[in-house]
Motif scaffolding. Structure first.
Motif, PDB file in Angstrom:
ATOM      1  N   ASP A   1       1.157  -1.120   0.202  1.00 26.35           N
ATOM      2  CA  ASP A   1       0.093  -0.227   0.149  1.00 26.35           C
ATOM      3  C   ASP A   1       0.883   1.156   0.334  1.00 26.35           C
ATOM      4  O   ASP A   1       0.368   1.906   0.009  1.00 26.35           O
ATOM      5  CB  ASP A   1      -0.905  -0.384   0.757  1.00 26.35           C
ATOM      6  CG  ASP A   1      -2.307  -1.024   0.987  1.00 26.35           C
ATOM      7  OD1 ASP A   1      -2.230  -1.530  -0.031  1.00 26.35           O
ATOM      8  OD2 ASP A   1      -2.929  -0.624   2.009  1.00 26.35           O
TER       9      ASP A   1
ATOM     10  N   ARG B   1      -9.248   0.095  -2.838  1.00 28.89           N
ATOM     11  CA  ARG B   1      -8.253  -0.393  -3.367  1.00 28.89           C
ATOM     12  C   ARG B   1      -6.756   0.116  -3.335  1.00 28.89           C
ATOM     13  O   ARG B   1      -5.498  -0.612  -3.004  1.00 28.89           O
ATOM     14  CB  ARG B   1      -7.956  -0.048  -4.912  1.00 28.89           C
ATOM     15  CG  ARG B   1      -9.207  -1.036  -5.622  1.00 28.89           C
ATOM     16  CD  ARG B   1      -9.677   0.107  -6.802  1.00 28.89           C
ATOM     17  NE  ARG B   1     -10.648  -0.917  -8.246  1.00 28.89           N
ATOM     18  CZ  ARG B   1     -10.166  -0.996  -8.909  1.00 28.89           C
ATOM     19  NH1 ARG B   1     -10.176   0.297  -9.766  1.00 28.89           N
ATOM     20  NH2 ARG B   1     -11.707  -1.067  -9.683  1.00 28.89           N
ATOM     21  N   GLU B   2      -6.745   1.603  -2.394  1.00 30.11           N
ATOM     22  CA  GLU B   2      -5.365   1.763  -1.405  1.00 30.11           C
ATOM     23  C   GLU B   2      -5.164   1.217  -0.562  1.00 30.11           C
ATOM     24  O   GLU B   2      -4.786   1.489   0.077  1.00 30.11           O
ATOM     25  CB  GLU B   2      -5.734   3.325  -0.974  1.00 30.11           C
ATOM     26  CG  GLU B   2      -6.387   3.223  -0.454  1.00 30.11           C
ATOM     27  CD  GLU B   2      -8.266   3.892  -1.683  1.00 30.11           C
ATOM     28  OE1 GLU B   2      -9.225   4.493  -0.796  1.00 30.11           O
ATOM     29  OE2 GLU B   2      -7.954   3.229  -2.862  1.00 30.11           O
TER      30      GLU B   2
ATOM     31  N   SER C   1      -3.133  -7.649  -4.436  1.00 31.15           N
ATOM     32  CA  SER C   1      -3.822  -6.895  -4.249  1.00 31.15           C
ATOM     33  C   SER C   1      -4.106  -5.376  -5.285  1.00 31.15           C
ATOM     34  O   SER C   1      -4.579  -4.795  -5.555  1.00 31.15           O
ATOM     35  CB  SER C   1      -2.784  -5.396  -3.314  1.00 31.15           C
ATOM     36  OG  SER C   1      -2.948  -6.150  -1.694  1.00 31.15           O
ATOM     37  N   SER C   2      -3.101  -6.137  -6.098  1.00 31.62           N
ATOM     38  CA  SER C   2      -3.567  -5.398  -8.492  1.00 31.62           C
ATOM     39  C   SER C   2      -4.630  -6.335  -8.851  1.00 31.62           C
ATOM     40  O   SER C   2      -5.058  -5.403  -9.778  1.00 31.62           O
ATOM     41  CB  SER C   2      -2.114  -5.929  -8.228  1.00 31.62           C
ATOM     42  OG  SER C   2      -0.866  -5.275  -8.194  1.00 31.62           O
TER      43      SER C   2
ATOM     44  N   SER D   1      -1.400   1.683  -9.478  1.00 31.14           N
ATOM     45  CA  SER D   1      -1.278   1.414  -8.136  1.00 31.14           C
ATOM     46  C   SER D   1      -2.469   2.991  -7.657  1.00 31.14           C
ATOM     47  O   SER D   1      -1.886   3.568  -8.382  1.00 31.14           O
ATOM     48  CB  SER D   1      -0.164   1.423  -7.554  1.00 31.14           C
ATOM     49  OG  SER D   1       0.614   0.665  -7.906  1.00 31.14           O
ATOM     50  N   PRO D   2      -2.576   2.301  -6.728  1.00 28.95           N
ATOM     51  CA  PRO D   2      -3.796   3.275  -5.971  1.00 28.95           C
ATOM     52  C   PRO D   2      -2.321   4.664  -5.662  1.00 28.95           C
ATOM     53  O   PRO D   2      -1.401   4.436  -5.172  1.00 28.95           O
ATOM     54  CB  PRO D   2      -4.724   2.855  -5.005  1.00 28.95           C
ATOM     55  CG  PRO D   2      -3.822   1.586  -4.663  1.00 28.95           C
ATOM     56  CD  PRO D   2      -3.328   1.352  -6.145  1.00 28.95           C
TER      57      PRO D   2
ATOM     58  N   GLN E   1      -6.498  -2.302   0.710  1.00 25.35           N
ATOM     59  CA  GLN E   1      -6.550  -3.887   0.401  1.00 25.35           C
ATOM     60  C   GLN E   1      -4.940  -4.447   0.741  1.00 25.35           C
ATOM     61  O   GLN E   1      -5.303  -5.529   1.267  1.00 25.35           O
ATOM     62  CB  GLN E   1      -6.063  -4.079  -1.404  1.00 25.35           C
ATOM     63  CG  GLN E   1      -7.630  -4.176  -1.725  1.00 25.35           C
ATOM     64  CD  GLN E   1      -7.853  -4.916  -2.832  1.00 25.35           C
ATOM     65  OE1 GLN E   1      -7.299  -5.449  -3.512  1.00 25.35           O
ATOM     66  NE2 GLN E   1      -9.144  -4.335  -3.945  1.00 25.35           N
TER      67      GLN E   1
ATOM     68  N   GLN F   1     -11.950  -8.627  -2.907  1.00 26.13           N
ATOM     69  CA  GLN F   1     -11.132  -7.962  -3.728  1.00 26.13           C
ATOM     70  C   GLN F   1     -12.104  -6.137  -4.615  1.00 26.13           C
ATOM     71  O   GLN F   1     -11.789  -5.452  -4.436  1.00 26.13           O
ATOM     72  CB  GLN F   1     -10.433  -7.928  -4.623  1.00 26.13           C
ATOM     73  CG  GLN F   1      -9.217  -8.699  -4.698  1.00 26.13           C
ATOM     74  CD  GLN F   1      -9.321 -10.331  -5.885  1.00 26.13           C
ATOM     75  OE1 GLN F   1      -9.695 -10.683  -6.029  1.00 26.13           O
ATOM     76  NE2 GLN F   1      -7.958 -10.847  -5.103  1.00 26.13           N
TER      77      GLN F   1
ATOM     78  N   GLU G   1     -14.963  -6.040 -12.623  1.00 24.73           N
ATOM     79  CA  GLU G   1     -15.009  -6.465 -11.671  1.00 24.73           C
ATOM     80  C   GLU G   1     -15.943  -8.524 -11.211  1.00 24.73           C
ATOM     81  O   GLU G   1     -15.878  -8.784 -10.472  1.00 24.73           O
ATOM     82  CB  GLU G   1     -15.800  -5.737  -9.991  1.00 24.73           C
ATOM     83  CG  GLU G   1     -16.680  -6.339  -9.091  1.00 24.73           C
ATOM     84  CD  GLU G   1     -17.363  -5.427  -8.503  1.00 24.73           C
ATOM     85  OE1 GLU G   1     -18.397  -5.214  -7.225  1.00 24.73           O
ATOM     86  OE2 GLU G   1     -16.883  -4.111  -8.469  1.00 24.73           O
TER      87      GLU G   1
ATOM     88  N   ALA H   1      -7.626  -5.654  -8.801  1.00 26.39           N
ATOM     89  CA  ALA H   1      -9.099  -4.964  -8.828  1.00 26.39           C
ATOM     90  C   ALA H   1      -8.352  -3.600  -9.943  1.00 26.39           C
ATOM     91  O   ALA H   1      -9.405  -3.224  -9.953  1.00 26.39           O
ATOM     92  CB  ALA H   1      -9.216  -5.027  -7.234  1.00 26.39           C
ATOM     93  N   MET H   2      -6.952  -3.686  -9.508  1.00 31.57           N
ATOM     94  CA  MET H   2      -6.794  -2.457 -10.532  1.00 31.57           C
ATOM     95  C   MET H   2      -6.691  -2.934 -11.927  1.00 31.57           C
ATOM     96  O   MET H   2      -6.956  -1.760 -12.862  1.00 31.57           O
ATOM     97  CB  MET H   2      -5.137  -2.200  -9.878  1.00 31.57           C
ATOM     98  CG  MET H   2      -4.668  -1.532  -8.906  1.00 31.57           C
ATOM     99  SD  MET H   2      -5.946  -0.673  -8.014  1.00 31.57           S
ATOM    100  CE  MET H   2      -5.680   0.735  -8.915  1.00 31.57           C
TER     101      MET H   2
END
Length: 457
Positions: free
Chosen positions: A82, A381-382, A138-139, A223-224, A384, A376, A146, A141-142
């Motif tokens: 993160d 997202r930021e 964590s990536s 990335s967020p 996760q 997810q 969905e 959902a980026m």
């Protein structure tokens, strides 16, 4: 905090497919290397039958290192995911893992690597693997729409299962390569100077890391915004860990979903132990009546179990999972797993027991894929990396607990009833959550965030 609603970028699914393909290659390489390292310890460091005790300690040290690192490094890995660009984190982990692996391979060509160095190698590469996993998970959902998150998680599950089956076979071939080529060419040339082909196995793993890194470097993975700094690295870690736990404690639907996963892991973590215990004790009369040896019986059960796991992964990857009420894709398969545990615990028939193992593991990729998709989609997202760190700690901590519980209880009780009781535990917990209206609304973002707001945000 309401989850961000931005969609995946155009071409995000194609990006995921390329990422999945590169990580699949790396996964196979990692299983090859792990199997080869165990062979190296058994055949090079402790080949004498009188060295049974140090061999057991060495292999146990490997397993303990992997388990402890997975639990202890999870908060750090989540914080890193993160606070830094996730693509760069994954790329750095790939390059460092490849360099370490190639370095060990080169060392083994000229000398015998001592146990302390192998343990240090396992620790270092496992730290990198867990950080890479946190950034990768964590990536999703980026880059993945969905509606495709469940499928994406299922594909990763399938990759792990195929790698666990393919890796040992390829490692065996690579380890025996010097002897094979030496025998075919007569003198063997420079290959005759190698004790075995373990360096070849490590070479394949090292190259697979670099190939994965090369492909990753060509992909667009956003990335967020990074997490707010809190001063020192230690202060950041404490704040990040606190945020992960606070986020879950204020959102009962997600917390209760985590309880379901913990119970399922607790009950199914010892499946390899179940296989050995049931073959040794419960199935002894049946295998004797069939004229089967212990090894043959265990091989049948393990083969059928592996097939069930792979078919489950293929099923969820092809199907793509539920698009609505995905929580049912967790709870219903978990109930089936519980029923499978009860059946294998009570059965005294070899083939019925094998079918029970296959059924139990067949639905596990389905459960895990739906679970990953929900988490997810629901967690911002930021956040996760930090929230998923808590999820990983709980999930992985229950694995050794479950194995220790079953192994210990089976020393005083027959293993069959113990395993059946574990299945009943799963059914009771999952059945209760199936009737729990809070858990049933876990995918209702407004409801979940409303509960969080009432508890302080």
């Amino acid at each position: 905090m309401v989850p961000t609603s931005q969609g995946a970028p155009a071409g995000g699914w194609r990006t995921f497919l390329a990422l999945w393909g590169s990580q699949s290659v790396s996964q196979v390489g990692s299983y090859i290397a792990w199997f080869a390292l165990n062979v190296y310890v058994a055949q090079t460091l402790y080949p004498d039958p009188a060295q049974k005790a140090p061999l057991a300690l060495a292999l146990g040290a490997f397993a303990i290192a992997v388990t402890l690192i997975a639990v202890l490094i999870a908060p750090v890995a989540g914080s890193v995911a993160d606070r830094f660009d996730r693509k760069r984190v994954m790329l750095l982990c790939n390059v460092l893992s490849g360099g370490l692996t190639l370095g060990l391979a080169a060392l083994m060509v000229g000398t015998v690597a001592p146990l302390w160095l192998l343990i240090a190698f396992v620790v270092a590469t496992q730290v990198l693997t867990n950080i890479h996993e946190a950034a990768l998970e964590s990536s999703y959902a980026m880059i993945v729409p969905e509606a495709q998150l469940t499928r994406a998680n299922g594909m990763m599950q399938t990759t792990r299962q195929f790698s666990s089956l393919l890796g040992p076979a390829l490692a065996t071939l690579l380890v025996g390569l010097p002897a094979l080529l030496g025998a075919s060419s007569g003198s063997g040339g420079w290959l005759s100077g190698l004790r075995d082909g373990v360096p070849f196995a490590l070479l394949v793993d090292g190259v697979s890391f670099l190939v994965a890194g090369l492909i990753l470097s060509r992909l667009a993975i956003p990335s967020p915004p990074p997490a707010q700094p809190h001063g020192s690295a230690g202060a950041n870690l404490r704040a990040d860990t606190r945020l992960g736990w606070t986020y879950l404690l204020r959102r009962p639907p997600l917390l209760q979903l985590l309880v379901v996963a913990a119970a399922l892991n607790f009950a199914t973590a010892a499946i390899p132990v179940y296989q050995t215990l049931l073959t040794t004790f419960t199935l002894e009369p049946d295998r004797a009546a069939r004229g089967l040896s212990f090894a043959a019986t265990l091989a049948i059960i393990q083969t059928v179990t592996s097939a069930g796991m792979v078919l489950g992964g293929l099923a969820i990857s092809t199907w793509g999972g539920l698009k609505q009420r995905r929580v049912l894709g967790i709870l219903v398969p978990a109930l089936v797993s519980g029923a499978g545990l009860i059946l294998m615990g009570l059965s005294g028939n070899l083939y019925l027991t094998a079918a029970a193992f296959a059924l139990t593991v067949f639905v596990m990729p389905i459960t895990n894929a739906h679970s990953g998709g929900i988490w997810q989609a629901q967690v911002p997202r930021e956040l996760q990396g930090r929230v998923f760190a808590v999820r990983r700690v709980v999930a992985r901590f229950t694995v050794p607990l479950g194995m220790a519980f079953v192994s210990g209880l089976s020393t005083v009780l027959p293993p069959g009833p113990v395993i059946a009781a574990m299945g009943l535990l799963v059914i009771v917990i999952c059945g209760a959550q199936l009737l729990n209206p809070t858990v049933q609304r876990v995918e209702d973002r407004e409801y979940v965030e409303g509960l969080a707001a009432a508890r302080g945000g």
